[in-house]
Write a protein that holds these residues in place. Structure first.
Motif, short mmCIF file in Angstrom:
data_model
loop_
_atom_site.label_atom_id
_atom_site.label_comp_id
_atom_site.label_asym_id
_atom_site.label_seq_id
_atom_site.Cartn_x
_atom_site.Cartn_y
_atom_site.Cartn_z
N ASP A 107 0.89 -1.21 -0.04
CA ASP A 107 0.07 -0.04 -0.08
C ASP A 107 0.90 1.40 0.15
O ASP A 107 0.50 2.33 -0.63
CB ASP A 107 -1.00 0.13 1.20
CG ASP A 107 -2.10 -0.97 1.30
OD1 ASP A 107 -2.49 -1.38 -0.20
OD2 ASP A 107 -2.46 -1.62 2.00
N ALA A 108 1.91 1.33 0.65
CA ALA A 108 2.94 2.50 0.65
C ALA A 108 3.13 2.62 -0.60
O ALA A 108 3.30 3.91 -1.18
CB ALA A 108 3.97 2.35 1.76
N ARG A 109 3.85 1.83 -1.30
CA ARG A 109 4.08 1.89 -2.82
C ARG A 109 2.92 2.36 -3.62
O ARG A 109 3.08 3.05 -4.73
CB ARG A 109 4.95 0.83 -3.09
CG ARG A 109 6.30 0.42 -2.67
CD ARG A 109 7.34 1.38 -3.06
NE ARG A 109 8.60 1.10 -2.47
CZ ARG A 109 9.59 1.74 -2.83
NH1 ARG A 109 9.68 2.92 -3.45
NH2 ARG A 109 10.81 1.49 -2.08
N ALA A 110 1.93 1.79 -3.52
CA ALA A 110 0.74 2.31 -4.14
C ALA A 110 0.37 3.57 -4.08
O ALA A 110 0.12 4.37 -5.29
CB ALA A 110 -0.48 1.41 -3.68
N ALA A 111 0.53 4.34 -2.86
CA ALA A 111 0.33 5.64 -2.62
C ALA A 111 1.23 6.43 -3.45
O ALA A 111 0.96 7.45 -4.31
CB ALA A 111 0.37 6.02 -1.17
N VAL A 112 2.54 6.00 -3.62
CA VAL A 112 3.67 6.70 -4.29
C VAL A 112 3.33 6.58 -5.75
O VAL A 112 3.33 7.48 -6.64
CB VAL A 112 5.05 5.86 -3.99
CG1 VAL A 112 6.03 6.80 -5.04
CG2 VAL A 112 5.40 6.38 -2.58
N ALA A 113 2.85 5.32 -6.30
CA ALA A 113 2.60 5.28 -7.69
C ALA A 113 1.33 6.19 -8.04
O ALA A 113 1.24 6.92 -9.29
CB ALA A 113 2.16 3.74 -7.97
N ARG A 114 0.28 6.36 -7.23
CA ARG A 114 -0.83 7.07 -7.58
C ARG A 114 -0.18 8.55 -7.74
O ARG A 114 -0.78 9.28 -8.40
CB ARG A 114 -1.69 6.78 -6.52
CG ARG A 114 -2.58 5.72 -6.57
CD ARG A 114 -3.75 5.46 -5.50
NE ARG A 114 -4.36 4.29 -5.55
CZ ARG A 114 -3.87 3.27 -4.72
NH1 ARG A 114 -3.06 3.64 -3.57
NH2 ARG A 114 -4.56 2.04 -4.89
N SER A 115 0.59 8.97 -6.75
CA SER A 115 1.18 10.33 -6.96
C SER A 115 2.14 10.37 -8.18
O SER A 115 2.14 11.81 -8.65
CB SER A 115 2.16 10.65 -5.54
OG SER A 115 3.13 10.00 -5.69
N LEU A 116 2.40 9.40 -8.82
CA LEU A 116 2.88 9.86 -10.03
C LEU A 116 2.09 9.78 -11.18
O LEU A 116 2.34 10.06 -12.26
CB LEU A 116 4.12 8.69 -10.24
CG LEU A 116 5.10 8.51 -9.33
CD1 LEU A 116 5.91 7.07 -9.33
CD2 LEU A 116 6.11 9.61 -9.44
N GLY A 117 0.83 9.47 -10.88
CA GLY A 117 -0.25 9.61 -11.92
C GLY A 117 -0.57 8.55 -12.70
O GLY A 117 -1.24 8.59 -13.90
N VAL A 118 -0.22 7.32 -12.24
CA VAL A 118 -0.66 6.05 -12.76
C VAL A 118 -2.30 5.83 -12.88
O VAL A 118 -2.98 6.27 -12.05
CB VAL A 118 -0.09 4.95 -12.65
CG1 VAL A 118 1.36 4.79 -12.42
CG2 VAL A 118 -0.47 4.52 -10.85
N ALA A 119 -2.73 5.33 -13.96
CA ALA A 119 -4.17 5.38 -14.15
C ALA A 119 -4.85 4.30 -13.05
O ALA A 119 -5.90 4.33 -12.42
CB ALA A 119 -4.49 4.58 -15.33
N LYS A 120 -3.94 3.11 -12.70
CA LYS A 120 -4.53 2.08 -11.81
C LYS A 120 -3.13 1.43 -11.01
O LYS A 120 -2.11 1.24 -11.99
CB LYS A 120 -5.27 1.02 -12.49
CG LYS A 120 -5.89 -0.17 -11.38
CD LYS A 120 -6.95 -0.99 -12.22
CE LYS A 120 -7.39 -1.97 -11.36
NZ LYS A 120 -8.29 -2.82 -11.77
N VAL A 121 -3.38 1.28 -9.76
CA VAL A 121 -2.26 0.27 -9.11
C VAL A 121 -2.93 -1.17 -8.87
O VAL A 121 -3.77 -1.39 -8.32
CB VAL A 121 -1.75 1.02 -7.90
CG1 VAL A 121 -0.82 0.12 -7.11
CG2 VAL A 121 -1.40 2.51 -8.28
N PHE A 122 -1.76 -2.07 -9.01
CA PHE A 122 -2.08 -3.63 -8.83
C PHE A 122 -1.03 -3.71 -7.73
O PHE A 122 0.06 -3.56 -7.73
CB PHE A 122 -1.72 -4.45 -10.04
CG PHE A 122 -2.65 -4.41 -11.33
CD1 PHE A 122 -3.82 -5.17 -11.13
CD2 PHE A 122 -2.42 -3.48 -12.24
CE1 PHE A 122 -4.69 -4.60 -12.12
CE2 PHE A 122 -3.32 -3.54 -13.32
CZ PHE A 122 -4.29 -4.01 -13.08
N ILE A 123 -1.25 -4.15 -6.69
CA ILE A 123 -0.74 -4.69 -5.48
C ILE A 123 -0.53 -6.15 -5.73
O ILE A 123 -1.46 -6.80 -5.66
CB ILE A 123 -1.27 -4.50 -4.07
CG1 ILE A 123 -1.26 -2.81 -3.94
CG2 ILE A 123 -0.18 -4.77 -2.99
CD1 ILE A 123 -2.00 -2.24 -2.89
N GLY A 124 1.00 -6.55 -5.94
CA GLY A 124 1.10 -7.90 -6.20
C GLY A 124 2.54 -8.16 -5.79
O GLY A 124 3.19 -7.49 -5.14
#
Length: 137
Positions: free
Chosen positions: A47-64
């Motif tokens: 989840d912590a990395r997901a928040a960073v990815a969202r801040s970079l503007g990705v359309a969707k994040v997959f946690i895996g």
């Protein structure tokens, strides 16, 4: 059926999964892909990395996890391309790289970009040698 112009643009944009999207190097790929009108998705490990990815503007994040074929199947499903850079110095980096290549193949991904090293055949460097099986895959 009628579509707005913006809807048609999104339908024609390539969908690219960036593996390790918040890492030291892969995070620089995201804005370049978006500049080239790709819809960028991220595969991250928590989840912590997901928040960073969202801040970079990705359309969707997959946690895996690159060790979990189910999470790789979900992340690669419907993608046009994958950009992969493996986690350096991880003992099973080669197996993880092969797993994402195989998941992409099973999902029908058309393009796969692997960020390797300059001299993978320099097997004295374990992190270089681990790239060879992924390049072969």
């Amino acid at each position: 059926m009628k579509f707005a112009k913006d809807t048609l643009m999104v339908l024609n944009q390539p969908k690219i999964l960036v593996v390790g999207a918040t890492g030291k190097f892969a995070r620089w790929v995201i804005p370049e892909l978006m500049r080239r009108d790709a819809v960028v998705y991220a595969l991250v490990r928590n989840d912590a990395r997901a928040a960073v990815a969202r801040s970079l503007g990705v359309a969707k994040v997959f946690i895996g996890d690159l060790r979990n074929t189910d999470s790789l199947a979900e992340a690669t499903r419907g993608m046009d391309g994958v950009f992969h850079i493996g986690p350096a110095f991880t003992p099973d980096e080669a197996a993880m790289g092969i797993a994402i290549v195989e998941a992409a193949e099973r999902s029908g991904v058309k393009k796969f970009a692997f960020s390797s090293v300059n001299q993978p055949t320099n097997t004295r460097l374990k992190n270089h040698a681990s790239k060879i099986p992924v390049e072969e895959a």
